[in-house]
Structure formats: C-alpha cells, structure tokens
Write an enzyme that holds these catalytic residues in place. Structure first.
Site, PDB file in Angstrom:
ATOM      1  CG  ASP A 209       0.886   1.570   5.622  1.00 46.03           C
ATOM      2  OD1 ASP A 209       1.553   1.290   6.642  1.00 46.03           O
ATOM      3  OD2 ASP A 209      -0.251   2.045   5.679  1.00 46.03           O
TER       4      ASP A 209
ATOM      5  CG  ASP B 181      -1.181   6.509   1.829  1.00 41.53           C
ATOM      6  OD1 ASP B 181      -0.160   6.985   2.371  1.00 41.53           O
ATOM      7  OD2 ASP B 181      -2.085   5.958   2.467  1.00 41.53           O
TER       8      ASP B 181
ATOM      9  CG  ASP C 170      -1.774   1.203   1.368  1.00 43.72           C
ATOM     10  OD1 ASP C 170      -1.854   1.984   0.402  1.00 43.72           O
ATOM     11  OD2 ASP C 170      -2.384   1.399   2.441  1.00 43.72           O
TER      12      ASP C 170
END
Length: 390
Positions: free
Chosen positions: A289, A74, A72
């Site tokens: 992440d 972001d 992940d």
C-alpha cells in the site's frame, strides 16, 4: 507493546462512535491496558512515528523524531484476490508478503532479519515493520523511492537492456556505428537480475507450449490500444527464439551466452522488449500500500489487539513463523471460549475456526462463543436476542 511506545501517538475507533479518537499517549503499559479495558475500542492503532510530545493536539506541536518503515499488504493491493473466498484471499496475500520480505527487504534492500517485525493485521492482510536506524529519519519522499523500487514504478526497460556502440563499417574516412542491446544477467543486481529471472521463467513457459498456443499468448500479451504488434512480427520473434536446431536456437543462446543478439530483425527484438515490459515486469514487482509506506506519521494497528471487523487478533510474529501461520487457528483469541451462543444467519455460512468447521444454515444456529464473535464481527450473523444464552 511496540518499541518506545511512550514516544508514540495512539488512536482508537469504537463500536458506538464514527470518529477516530487520536492524539493520545501512554507513558506506562498499565495506563494503556486500563484504557482498553474501560473504553473497549473496536480498533486500536499506534503511530509508526516517534514524537517528543505524542499527545500534543496538532502534528506540528508533536515534534517528529523519526518513524519505522511500514509495509501494508492486503487484498486491495494484490492481484488475483478478486472473487476469492476470505480464506483463499488471505493465502494469496500471505504469498505476496513472503515474496516482499524474502526478495526485496531481506534480498535486494539487505535489511537484517532482526530488524523486521511481521504482523497479521487481523483483517485482510499483513504488516511488515522495519525498525532499522538507517530508515528512521527518512523523509516521505525517500520512503516513496523505496516504494517505487519495490513496485518497479517508472522502470526504464531501455536501462534494463542497455545499448552498446560498436564499429560496424568504414567508408573512406567515415565510420558507421551501430548499437547492440545487452542482455541482463543473473549476476547483475537489482531489477536487471529480477528481469532476467522473469525472462527465463517466461521463455520456459512459452517453450513448453505448442506453437499455436505460444503465439496466442504472445499476441495477447502484446495487444494494447496504444500500439499494435503485427502477426508477422510475433511469428518472426517466435521463430528466432524457438525454431532451429537444438543448441543454436535463440533461446539456447540467450541462456548460455547471455546475449540479446538472437533476432534476425530489429522489430523482433523490439517486440521481445515490449513482451518483457508487459509480462515480466508485472510478475516480478512487489506489492504494498504505497501511501502507508511513504507516510511518516501513519497510524498502524496495534499488535496483539483485536480487529473489530473479524474478532481476530493482530498477531505479531517473526519471518520464520509466517510460512506455517494459519490465521483461522492462530488469530482466534483464546479469550473467547466455547460457551454456546445462538446466532441468526441471513444466508448459509461455511467457516473454519480453530480445529472445527462450521456449515451453518439460514436462520438460527448454535455455535461456540469464539465462532459467534467471528460471525457477528464479519456481519455474517447476528446474536439471537430471544435466546436463553443472549
């Protein structure tokens, strides 16, 4: 639908509730569709894990069978995104996810492209799902080792530049031994090759600068509260690398002979290793992440669902689709049309959606439905309840 969806747990958040509704499962596609239509969640998630009983009320009762490996990315985990506009921030995150896939997942770790599924998260980044039989049964500790490899966590710089002993001198019946550093080579694997690529890029960058600017960059990179690097050491390292006749400079010998033995004093070589650790390692590491990748029971956004904070679709794609993917075009759902909606902006807003650019003033503005959804979900505007098209 995700693979083996009947073995996965689902979870949802709602516009009118503060908790996550989870421990749900759907044996048929139609059952999930009916739930989405009737309940209208703001966010839809499913588990990276497979369970014997995915709808059991406790994790222990579910009986874990395995899990996809999830990455992940972001804006919270990518350097250089702070202060950027939403559009520029997503461009920066996309660059990092491409590097993660190409250099680490398909490159160093050797996954097959068919085992990777990429999804724009609908919000601030991207998800990469690895569905490979070799990773499904990995524990959270083993997945954490993969994270540590990607992020270069606890990378030992002495391992990157290993020492080899050689016979330096003899005195009577005693032999004096000295040690030489070995330069990482492009033919090496893993992080040694990665560091060597970074060294070549750093040397080329410094070589293109005038001496004063190069010395300034080196000093700034080496400065830290824990250890001071003296001015003479920085100058000595620079001289050994970049001064001297062409072809015999330290930088030329490093490139042609893959040698570390270009420094006239040990402290210059030590300073160079610190420079590599401070500058090169950070450039060459990947981003993810960490808790998401190591978690074997994580809920992740459902591809093709909508993100409640943007109105964007969670768009699934292949790696080849990622280069030209533009979320402000491809992630705007076709379900939202062009009917005019009056919105109220607290301050001026600029937005680009589909093939249109919007420059909205503070106060009331008329926009198409697809733009109104985006503006309201991002809390950039509210619906004008007094308008005729409320």
């Amino acid at each position: 639908m995700p693979d083996r969806f009947a073995k996965r747990e689902f979870g949802f958040m709602f516009f009118d509730r503060t908790f996550v509704m989870r421990h749900l499962s759907f044996p048929k596609r139609a059952a999930l569709r009916r739930y989405l239509v009737e309940q209208v969640p703001s966010h839809a998630y499913y588990s990276c894990a497979y369970y014997e009983k995915p709808d059991a009320p406790t994790m222990a009762e579910k009986n874990w069978l395995g899990a996809d490996l999830i990455f992940d990315l972001d804006a919270d985990h990518v350097d250089g995104t702070k202060g950027l506009s939403y559009e520029k921030m997503l461009e920066r995150v996309k660059d990092e996810v491409i590097r993660l896939i190409d250099e680490f997942l398909l490159g160093d770790l050797g996954f097959d492209g068919d085992s990777l599924k990429v999804a724009f998260s609908g919000g601030r980044g991207y998800h990469v799902h690895v569905n490979d039989p070799r990773v499904i049964r990995l524990s959270n500790h083993e997945r954490r080792e993969i994270v540590d490899y990607v992020t270069g966590t606890d990378l030992d710089i002495d391992w990157v530049f290993p020492s080899t002993a050689f016979e330096a001198r003899k005195f009577k019946d005693r032999v004096g031994m000295e040690y030489r550093r070995t330069m990482p080579r492009l033919e090496d694997g893993g992080w040694r090759r990665r560091i060597r690529r970074g060294i070549d890029e750093l040397l080329a960058e410094l070589e293109a600068l005038d001496e004063a600017e190069a010395l300034k960059r080196i000093s700034e990179a080496l400065s830290s509260p824990e250890k001071e690097t003296g001015e003479k050491t920085v100058e000595g390292m620079y001289t050994d690398l970049f001064k001297g006749p062409e072809g015999k400079r330290g930088v030329d010998r490093m490139r042609s002979d893959d040698t570390f033995e270009v420094f006239s004093q040990k402290r210059y070589g030590d300073a160079f290793m610190r420079l590599v650790e401070m500058r090169v390692k950070g450039r060459m590491k990947g981003e993810t992440d960490e808790p998401v990748t190591s978690d074997i029971k994580r809920l992740i956004r459902l591809p093709s669902s909508l993100h409640g904070k943007t109105g964007f679709q969670v768009v699934p794609m292949k790696r080849d689709d990622l280069d030209n993917f533009d979320p402000f075009v491809a992630a705007v759902p076709d379900a939202f049309g062009t009917q005019e909606v009056t919105v109220v902006c607290e301050k001026p807003v600029d937005a680009r959606l589909r093939d249109r650019t919007f420059s909205l003033e503070q106060g009331r503005n008329v926009v198409p439905e697809f733009a109104a959804v985006y503006l309201v979900c991002r809390k950039l505007a509210t619906i004008d309840s007094e308008s005729e098209n409320y």
